[in-house]
Design a protein around this motif. Structure first.
Motif: not given
Length: 419
Positions: A72-73, A80, A111, A113, A133-135
């Motif tokens: 997730t990263r 991000e 995923l 972004l 960003t929003s994830k």
């Protein structure tokens, strides 16, 4: 990554559970507006996949996308927003989706972004200049938290920058350890998230106390919260380092076999940030909690003056030695690379042993910087991995000891072609 022996005679029931492994491998990957890729769809098979391309063609970005899907990263982006398409001229949504075959059925992970915008629709910049960003994360189409996604598609990433685990900052070594543990222990990621927030709040309070805006008595509840989270994290790290030590030492004997004077001497130690307190060999979280509380009490005046928490896992480090000397200072570049490779191979073994699943191995042009002996030894260690995705700018550097590729691709300008 060695397969476990077929016979488990004489092995304890707990240890024999390690041999009930599920093979997991990535079957499909879709990328949209991620780094240098506008759009990409590719199918993968088990075994070795070879990806050839010039430097700057997008090989590393492809492996980064797979690793971000697993953990997730991103392993290399500071924010991000850096992952959004380089050519984007308007707010975008970067998307990475993948499917993996597992013994209990196929799993799909996504995923996404999205660049955050202001009232006029313009991207909001972060301090680095990249968009905020929003994830969004999904597993089999259902929205999930990051802690529920990690480990669905296990992955270990090998890069030429892995040497920084040996030579770099303590933070680099903590990230290595945290990514390893979090993929095999969902609770660890939750502990870490809660701990990080608590330390941030405690640091803010320490600064207010220094300004006379709050009293030291207000620290007590935050001391308790930070100590509880820190105790859990440090106990998990101590246990992981004990396992990694044995696994890395074994791999190092193979990878560094041509350097007989050093091959048998790799040691990894855990250096917990507990002030003057020594961590017991097998530490219960409650014991560490008590040590952290004692550290807060002893260092309260210094912490108020500094405006930050001076003990806890956010300051931990690893000791990595060859012949009982720090590898960062005394080992040659080739010896440091051997140690770094051994650590990555140990990471893959640890994930397999803890989850009974074989992680996807992602190797980013690693062989180009190894001498022939280390290439061969590394290739032999990888031969029985369920899936290896290997990039290279120089196909001649890929050792013949690896299995024959099940597929070979060439990457150019953000596009992948099977060859």
């Amino acid at each position: 990554i060695r397969r476990p022996p077929r016979s488990t005679q004489g092995v304890s029931s707990a240890a024999s559970d390690v041999y009930k492994r599920q093979d997991v491998y990535l079957t499909r990957l879709t990328i949209a507006k991620f780094r240098s890729y506008a759009h990409l769809e590719v199918d993968f098979d088990a075994g070795l996949t070879l990806i050839i391309g010039e430097n700057g063609a997008g090989k590393s970005n492809l492996l980064e996308a797979i690793y971000a899907l697993a953990t997730t990263r991103s392993p290399r982006a500071s924010t991000e927003g850096e992952l959004l398409s380089w050519d984007a001229t308007e707010p975008v949504v970067a998307r990475v989706a993948g499917s993996a075959a597992r013994a209990d059925g196929e799993v799909s992970v996504e995923l996404a972004l999205a660049a955050r915008t202001d009232a006029q629709g313009m991207p909001l910049p972060s301090k680095s200049g990249a968009p905020l960003t929003s994830k969004r994360l999904r597993v089999n189409g259902v929205a999930r938290r990051a802690t529920d996604v990690m480990g669905k598609i296990g992955a270990v990433l090998f890069t030429t920058l892995d040497i920084e685990v040996i030579t770099g900052s303590p933070g680099t070594r903590r990230r290595y350890l945290d990514f390893t543990i979090a993929q095999s222990d969902r609770q660890y990621a939750r502990w870490f998230s809660q701990y990080d927030k608590a330390v941030t709040q405690r640091n803010a309070l320490l600064k207010r106390i220094a300004k006379g805006e709050a009293s030291s008595e207000e620290l007590q509840p935050w001391d308790e919260t930070v100590a509880q989270g820190g105790g859990a994290i440090m106990a998990a790290r101590a246990a992981a380092v004990r396992e990694l030590q044995a696994l890395a030492a074994e791999h190092h004997r193979g990878v560094a076999a041509s350097d007989q004077e050093y091959a048998d001497t790799l040691k990894i130690g855990y250096l917990p940030a507990l002030g003057n307190v020594t961590l017991p060999e097998v530490a219960d979280p409650s014991v560490i909690e008590a040590s952290l509380r004692a550290g807060f009490a002893a260092l309260q005046a210094r912490e108020i003056g500094a405006g930050r928490t001076l003990v806890g896992p956010h300051l931990d480090d690893l000791s990595i030695t060859l012949r009982d000397r720090p590898a960062s200072a005394y080992a040659s570049r080739a010896q440091q690379r051997s140690a770094a490779l051994a650590l990555r191979l140990a990471e893959a073994d640890l994930l397999r042993q803890r989850s009974d699943e074989s992680p996807v191995l992602l190797l980013d042009d690693v062989f180009s910087e190894l001498d022939p002996q280390r290439r061969t030894a590394t290739a032999l260690a990888l031969r029985e991995a369920e899936q290896v995705i290997l990039t290279t700018a120089d196909p001649e550097s890929v050792p013949s000891d690896l299995p024959v590729p099940t597929a070979t691709f060439r990457v150019m300008a953000g596009k992948l072609e099977r060859v």
